[in-house]
Design a protein around this motif. Structure first.
Motif, PDB file in Angstrom:
ATOM      1  N   TRP A 310       0.704  -1.175  -0.014  1.00 36.09           N
ATOM      2  CA  TRP A 310       0.043   0.117   0.036  1.00 36.09           C
ATOM      3  C   TRP A 310       1.071   1.216  -0.082  1.00 36.09           C
ATOM      4  CZ3 TRP A 310      -4.108   1.756   4.246  1.00 36.09           C
ATOM      5  CH2 TRP A 310      -4.936   2.846   3.577  1.00 36.09           C
ATOM      6  N   PHE A 311       1.914   1.252  -0.914  1.00 41.26           N
ATOM      7  CA  PHE A 311       2.535   2.574  -1.116  1.00 41.26           C
ATOM      8  C   PHE A 311       1.940   3.421  -1.921  1.00 41.26           C
ATOM      9  CE2 PHE A 311       6.224   4.901  -3.270  1.00 41.26           C
ATOM     10  CZ  PHE A 311       6.948   5.145  -2.351  1.00 41.26           C
ATOM     11  N   PRO A 312       1.936   4.793  -1.802  1.00 41.90           N
ATOM     12  CA  PRO A 312       1.112   5.779  -2.593  1.00 41.90           C
ATOM     13  C   PRO A 312       0.929   5.267  -4.267  1.00 41.90           C
ATOM     14  CG  PRO A 312       2.525   6.991  -1.004  1.00 41.90           C
ATOM     15  CD  PRO A 312       2.794   5.510  -0.943  1.00 41.90           C
ATOM     16  N   GLY A 313      -0.303   5.280  -4.535  1.00 36.91           N
ATOM     17  CA  GLY A 313      -0.509   4.584  -5.879  1.00 36.91           C
ATOM     18  C   GLY A 313      -1.287   3.245  -5.785  1.00 36.91           C
ATOM     19  N   HIS A 314      -0.803   2.369  -4.510  1.00 38.64           N
ATOM     20  CA  HIS A 314      -1.505   1.219  -4.454  1.00 38.64           C
ATOM     21  C   HIS A 314      -2.698   1.471  -3.733  1.00 38.64           C
ATOM     22  CE1 HIS A 314       2.593  -0.746  -4.351  1.00 38.64           C
ATOM     23  NE2 HIS A 314       2.070  -1.273  -5.425  1.00 38.64           N
ATOM     24  N   GLU A 315      -3.461   0.277  -3.829  1.00 39.64           N
ATOM     25  CA  GLU A 315      -4.924   0.170  -3.238  1.00 39.64           C
ATOM     26  C   GLU A 315      -4.649  -0.318  -1.642  1.00 39.64           C
ATOM     27  OE1 GLU A 315      -8.067   1.149  -4.215  1.00 39.64           O
ATOM     28  OE2 GLU A 315      -6.993   2.301  -5.741  1.00 39.64           O
ATOM     29  N   PRO A 316      -5.600  -0.136  -0.557  1.00 41.86           N
ATOM     30  CA  PRO A 316      -5.548  -0.441   0.352  1.00 41.86           C
ATOM     31  C   PRO A 316      -5.767  -2.228   0.554  1.00 41.86           C
ATOM     32  CG  PRO A 316      -7.373   0.602   0.470  1.00 41.86           C
ATOM     33  CD  PRO A 316      -6.676   1.091  -0.821  1.00 41.86           C
ATOM     34  N   HIS A 317      -5.206  -2.888   1.412  1.00 42.56           N
ATOM     35  CA  HIS A 317      -5.168  -4.099   1.587  1.00 42.56           C
ATOM     36  C   HIS A 317      -6.330  -4.523   2.436  1.00 42.56           C
ATOM     37  CE1 HIS A 317      -4.118  -8.438   2.929  1.00 42.56           C
ATOM     38  NE2 HIS A 317      -3.597  -8.320   1.804  1.00 42.56           N
ATOM     39  N   GLU A 318      -6.600  -5.827   2.435  1.00 42.09           N
ATOM     40  CA  GLU A 318      -7.963  -6.321   3.134  1.00 42.09           C
ATOM     41  C   GLU A 318      -7.785  -6.065   4.764  1.00 42.09           C
ATOM     42  OE1 GLU A 318      -9.965 -10.812   4.445  1.00 42.09           O
ATOM     43  OE2 GLU A 318      -8.613 -10.652   2.657  1.00 42.09           O
ATOM     44  N   TYR A 319      -6.182  -6.160   5.016  1.00 43.40           N
ATOM     45  CA  TYR A 319      -6.114  -5.980   6.408  1.00 43.40           C
ATOM     46  C   TYR A 319      -6.213  -4.610   6.844  1.00 43.40           C
ATOM     47  CZ  TYR A 319      -3.044  -4.948  10.415  1.00 43.40           C
ATOM     48  OH  TYR A 319      -2.586  -4.296  11.493  1.00 43.40           O
ATOM     49  N   ASP A 320      -6.202  -3.530   5.924  1.00 44.61           N
ATOM     50  CA  ASP A 320      -6.260  -2.041   6.054  1.00 44.61           C
ATOM     51  C   ASP A 320      -7.768  -1.722   6.466  1.00 44.61           C
ATOM     52  OD1 ASP A 320      -3.359  -1.379   6.283  1.00 44.61           O
ATOM     53  OD2 ASP A 320      -3.742  -2.018   3.731  1.00 44.61           O
ATOM     54  N   ARG A 321      -8.614  -2.670   5.650  1.00 43.85           N
ATOM     55  CA  ARG A 321      -9.926  -2.581   5.715  1.00 43.85           C
ATOM     56  C   ARG A 321     -10.478  -3.044   7.008  1.00 43.85           C
ATOM     57  NH1 ARG A 321     -13.088  -1.063   1.657  1.00 43.85           N
ATOM     58  NH2 ARG A 321     -11.855  -0.625  -0.608  1.00 43.85           N
ATOM     59  N   PHE A 322      -9.792  -4.064   7.451  1.00 46.27           N
ATOM     60  CA  PHE A 322     -10.109  -4.585   8.772  1.00 46.27           C
ATOM     61  C   PHE A 322      -9.785  -3.892   9.867  1.00 46.27           C
ATOM     62  CE2 PHE A 322      -7.695  -7.087  12.163  1.00 46.27           C
ATOM     63  CZ  PHE A 322      -8.807  -7.831  12.914  1.00 46.27           C
ATOM     64  N   GLN A 323      -8.739  -3.032   9.654  1.00 49.80           N
ATOM     65  CA  GLN A 323      -8.266  -2.240  10.703  1.00 49.80           C
ATOM     66  C   GLN A 323      -9.263  -1.006  10.923  1.00 49.80           C
ATOM     67  OE1 GLN A 323      -6.335  -3.670  12.901  1.00 49.80           O
ATOM     68  NE2 GLN A 323      -4.665  -2.305  12.892  1.00 49.80           N
ATOM     69  N   GLU A 324      -9.495  -0.635   9.571  1.00 47.18           N
ATOM     70  CA  GLU A 324     -10.537   0.836   9.744  1.00 47.18           C
ATOM     71  C   GLU A 324     -11.761   0.512  10.309  1.00 47.18           C
ATOM     72  OE1 GLU A 324     -11.881   4.614   9.324  1.00 47.18           O
ATOM     73  OE2 GLU A 324      -9.814   3.800   8.869  1.00 47.18           O
ATOM     74  N   ALA A 325     -12.399  -0.760   9.844  1.00 44.02           N
ATOM     75  CA  ALA A 325     -13.673  -1.243  10.487  1.00 44.02           C
ATOM     76  C   ALA A 325     -13.503  -1.340  11.938  1.00 44.02           C
ATOM     77  CB  ALA A 325     -14.010  -2.505   9.676  1.00 44.02           C
ATOM     78  N   ASN A 326     -12.445  -1.886  12.399  1.00 41.94           N
ATOM     79  CA  ASN A 326     -12.173  -1.746  14.024  1.00 41.94           C
ATOM     80  C   ASN A 326     -11.992  -0.477  14.636  1.00 41.94           C
ATOM     81  OD1 ASN A 326     -12.038  -4.869  14.257  1.00 41.94           O
ATOM     82  ND2 ASN A 326      -9.917  -4.895  13.810  1.00 41.94           N
ATOM     83  N   ARG A 327     -11.462   0.107  13.884  1.00 40.89           N
ATOM     84  CA  ARG A 327     -11.393   1.510  14.528  1.00 40.89           C
ATOM     85  C   ARG A 327     -12.584   2.466  14.422  1.00 40.89           C
ATOM     86  NH1 ARG A 327      -6.395   1.776  11.365  1.00 40.89           N
ATOM     87  NH2 ARG A 327      -7.531   2.554   9.863  1.00 40.89           N
ATOM     88  N   ARG A 328     -13.452   2.174  13.785  1.00 43.46           N
ATOM     89  CA  ARG A 328     -14.858   2.806  13.943  1.00 43.46           C
ATOM     90  C   ARG A 328     -15.776   2.101  14.665  1.00 43.46           C
ATOM     91  NH1 ARG A 328     -16.663   4.102   7.406  1.00 43.46           N
ATOM     92  NH2 ARG A 328     -14.551   5.327   6.923  1.00 43.46           N
TER      93      ARG A 328
END
Length: 389
Positions: A310-328
């Motif tokens: 997930w370097f700038p220009g890449h899309e977020p990984h499934e793990y990053d979605r997992f983390q965002e949902a947890n934060r919310r």
């Protein structure tokens, strides 16, 4: 004996070596027409110089010396984005300080009358008298057809700026017997101005934004990598535990995650450089690159292979979605709301970026469940040592 990293990361390692080798030899692929332009040769040399930093980083990783490897990549990181401005920059930002109201009004009059500032595309003055000016790059003379080439100012700075001059207040200690101290001080001030205006990191970011190469969010993400890699250039923090794990006492020792991170940085930065260089060759005066289709395939493969970074220009990984949902979910729990959002349906632009690239890479390798939200992440590369590293 083969390096363990080449066994555990075979595709990534082979791709990194291949793309760095391609970058190093790009000058030999240039296909000049009837006229050979020196600018193309100069910029190909920039690619070769950058490749040396990547080779050094990979070589240090093969010796399990990850701090020096990442230190080399910090230099490479800045090199890549300066080169993007050198290769493709059309605009640059200047900053003038202590500009009083009367002077500012006169400058505006001169611009409206076409007397000065004709290359200014945008400018503003703060209450404190700081004027920020966006200007077009320098231009070549018009050709017979009336067209002209715009050359980014950073191209000329590569030869003009010297980091060895030093600040103005030390020039009295370096008398060459031929110049007066005031002359040397003025020269030192000129070099300091060039650095502060065009070459320090904030100035580079300003120019990247001005040229449309990065927006504010991209720049914030770039800052994450700049700060992380800078930690290995400025040894203000003991990073041994981060690089080798909490249980590694007899280091340097091979580490799966630090070795992977080194290769990932080499790959994504080399791809950025090659793509910027190619885009430059498609602008007048154009020059061909032999077997570019082959290089483009290599870049596409490398970019895809490193997409989990997930370097700038890449899309977020499934793990990053997992983390965002947890934060919310955590925020909702604190406010009394127990609803949990589906990670897969979260808008990509709302996924929060990470802070520490290496810590995130370790967690990417660990399947995990969150008790509060009930969400689960299944790692495609689960390793039992990730949880206790």
């Amino acid at each position: 004996m083969a390096w363990q990293g080449s066994i555990e990361h075979p595709n990534l390692y082979a791709t990194a070596v291949s793309i760095v080798d391609t970058l190093r030899g790009i000058s030999g692929r240039l296909q000049h027409g009837d006229t050979q332009y020196m600018v193309h040769t100069d910029l190909a040399i920039r690619c070769r110089s950058l490749a040396l930093y990547f080779e050094s980083a990979i070589s240090n990783a093969e010796r399990d010396a990850y701090a020096p490897a990442l230190g080399s990549l910090r230099s490479a990181f800045e090199h890549v984005f300066i080169d993007q401005l050198v290769f493709l920059g059309q605009r640059y930002v200047q900053v003038f300080r202590d500009v009083d109201e009367e002077t500012w009004i006169e400058w505006q009059r001169q611009r409206e009358a076409g007397e000065r500032w004709t290359d200014v595309t945008d400018w503003s003055r703060s209450k404190g008298g700081i004027v920020r000016i966006t200007r077009e790059g320098l231009h070549s003379r018009s050709s017979e057809g009336g067209s002209r080439q715009t050359i980014g100012i950073h191209y000329f700075l590569l030869n003009e700026y010297s980091p060895f001059v030093g600040p103005p207040n030390i020039q009295q200690h370096f008398d060459d017997g031929l110049s007066e101290v005031m002359e040397r001080e003025d020269e030192a001030k000129r070099h300091r101005y060039m650095h502060d205006t065009y070459l320090k990191w904030q100035s580079i970011k300003d120019s990247l934004k001005t040229n449309g190469f990065a927006d504010d969010e991209t720049l914030r993400r770039m800052d994450v990598h700049y700060r992380f890699l800078s930690a290995f250039v400025h040894p203000n923090t003991d990073a041994a535990q981060l690089l080798y794990g909490r249980n590694a006492w007899d280091w340097p020792v091979y580490d799966h995650y630090s070795s992977e991170l080194t290769l990932l940085y080499a790959v994504v930065l080399a791809v950025k450089e090659l793509r910027s260089f190619y885009a430059m060759t498609q602008r007048p005066p154009m020059v061909g690159i032999s077997n570019w289709v082959e290089i483009e395939r290599l870049c596409d493969k490398a970019w895809s292979l490193s997409s989990h970074f997930w370097f700038p220009g890449h899309e977020p990984h499934e793990y990053d979605r997992f983390q965002e949902a947890n934060r919310r979910g955590f925020r909702g729990w604190r406010s009394g709301c127990r609803s949990v959002e589906n990670p897969a349906t979260l808008p990509t632009e709302e996924i929060g970026y990470y802070v520490n690239p290496l810590e995130r890479l370790v967690r990417l390798h660990s399947s995990q469940s969150e008790m509060i939200t009930g969400l689960t992440y299944r790692s495609p590369w689960h390793r039992s040592d990730a949880q206790f590293r």
